[in-house]
Design an enzyme around this catalytic site. Structure first.
Site, mmCIF file in Angstrom:
data_model
loop_
_atom_site.group_PDB
_atom_site.id
_atom_site.type_symbol
_atom_site.label_atom_id
_atom_site.label_comp_id
_atom_site.label_asym_id
_atom_site.label_seq_id
_atom_site.Cartn_x
_atom_site.Cartn_y
_atom_site.Cartn_z
ATOM 1 C CE1 TYR A 17 53.152 -8.319 -4.192
ATOM 2 C CE2 TYR A 17 52.575 -9.555 -6.158
ATOM 3 C CZ TYR A 17 53.103 -8.421 -5.570
ATOM 4 O OH TYR A 17 53.563 -7.412 -6.366
ATOM 5 N NE ARG B 18 50.209 -1.664 -11.264
ATOM 6 C CZ ARG B 18 51.122 -2.542 -10.839
ATOM 7 N NH1 ARG B 18 51.201 -2.835 -9.546
ATOM 8 N NH2 ARG B 18 51.926 -3.126 -11.681
ATOM 9 C CG ASP C 189 57.652 -1.199 -4.848
ATOM 10 O OD1 ASP C 189 57.893 -2.047 -3.972
ATOM 11 O OD2 ASP C 189 57.059 -1.457 -5.904
#
Length: 395
Positions: A140, A237, A293
């Site tokens: 990230y 999302r 995922d």
């Protein structure tokens, strides 16, 4: 030793989607490759008698390429609600039973207690168990978690590493990277891809932040970097993010949908709904991929960043999404590339994603309900007649 390691295998009477439909054929497997494809019933296949051949008649069942999952937390994800919420490493059959024959692992929120070294070792472990496995470097946050000190050298010198990912933007869990940091990383992975022939893309985690794709849009507008270098995921999302990502397709980007578990997509779109909209809008479907995922945490946060609830990604959602789209009336040849050839294209996997002579023998057999009954990875059966043939070391 497994039969498929000691003899030729002839898959007879299979209805091939390669992923384009080829009709009823016979497929000869030699070692880990597709050696030949024949018209079924067009005469006897000539194979020297001294060569052992195992013949399997599938009575017209569907044969497809194995799924390529470009986004899976193979070492386990999670941890957003404390150390006890760290997901364990994902076992081999979690992938193979779901039809995944090639997986790309990554780090996510937790690139502190989890390392790229551990990620790479899990790649090698899955390879030893018979799966084709690769990984992204980093995670990230900026600076990236790497092995050699830079993403460029990780990609250049570590064979399984194909690019940077999942690098977070528009998310309260990100490092809030600047535009200059983003384009520097994109440049590193692009140049490393040119040097090595690897994917050379930066795989962006997209959160629910209001900035959405602004950093990517600006990079495409203001730099010379090719649009294909910027590969956003989780774009379904939320609904505004999906709308913006659809516009990116016209710039040359590939976008990645997430096959969220059923009932967890709000406030976004289920992947099957997003695919249906893409077809209705006549978007360039060859630039759309689908990933699971798998092993990753799927948290829901309130506006203050407090965790409300969570679920976890599973590779099985890929097949579930495929069936859901087919139940909407879409054709198999429309959706299947998003799990196979489209993924191989963006990741530059030259011998995967299609059923063709010389390609890897990564194959799935499906029944009339599109349920996966048989899975072959690199010429070896991992699942036959719904029975597990190979388990992971600790399964």
């Amino acid at each position: 030793m497994n039969d498929s390691q000691t003899m030729l295998i002839l898959l007879c009477n299979v209805n091939i989607y390669a992923p384009n439909p080829l009709g009823i054929k016979d497929v000869l497997i030699a070692g880990n490759k597709i050696a030949a494809i024949y018209d079924h019933g067009q005469g006897e296949i000539t194979i020297p008698k001294q060569w052992p051949v195992k013949v399997i008649n599938f009575d017209g069942a569907i044969l497809t390429p194995g799924f390529i999952d470009s986004h899976a937390h193979i070492t386990g994800g999670g941890g957003e609600a404390g150390f006890a919420t760290q997901v364990p490493p994902v076992g081999l059959t979690e992938f193979t039973h779901a039809g995944v024959t090639t997986v790309v692992g990554l780090l996510g929120t937790d690139d502190t207690t989890r390392s790229t070294e551990n990620l790479l070792s899990r790649v090698y472990g899955l390879r030893e168990e018979g799966l084709s496995a690769y990984c992204w470097t980093g995670g990230y946050h900026f600076p990236l978690t790497t092995i050699t000190g830079s993403a460029k050298s990780d990609i250049a010198f570590l064979e399984p590493v194909i690019g940077i990912g999942e690098f977070a933007i528009s998310d309260h869990r990100s490092s809030q990277p600047t535009f200059e940091e983003v384009i520097r990383l994109a440049s590193e992975t692009h140049v490393a891809g040119l040097i090595t022939g690897k994917a050379g893309v930066i795989h962006f985690h997209l959160g629910d932040g209001e900035r959405r794709l602004e950093l990517i849009e600006r990079a495409i507008r203001e730099t010379e970097l090719p649009a294909r270098v910027f590969n956003p995921t989780h774009v379904n999302r939320n609904k505004p993010l999906f709308e913006d990502s659809c516009k990116l397709l016209s710039k040359g980007c590939h976008i990645d949908l997430t096959a969220f578990p059923a009932g967890t997509a709000q406030p976004g779109w289920e992947a099957c709904d997003a695919i249906e909209m893409a077809v209705e809008r006549q978007l360039p479907l060859e630039q759309i991929t689908l990933s699971s995922d798998g092993g990753g945490c799927l948290p829901c946060f309130d506006p203050q960043g407090e965790l409300q609830h969570m679920d976890f990604g599973r590779a099985s959602t890929l097949g579930e999404t495929l069936v859901a789209t087919l139940n909407k009336g879409l054709s198999l040849e429309t959706v299947l590339p998003m799990l196979t050839s489209n993924v191989a294209n963006i990741l530059r996997f030259k011998n995967k994603g299609q059923i063709a002579v010389g390609f890897d023998a990564d194959l799935l057999v499906m029944n009339e309900k599109y349920e996966i009954t048989d899975v072959m990875a690199q010429g070896v059966w991992h699942k036959q007649n719904n029975q597990t043939m190979i388990k992971g070391t600790f399964e």
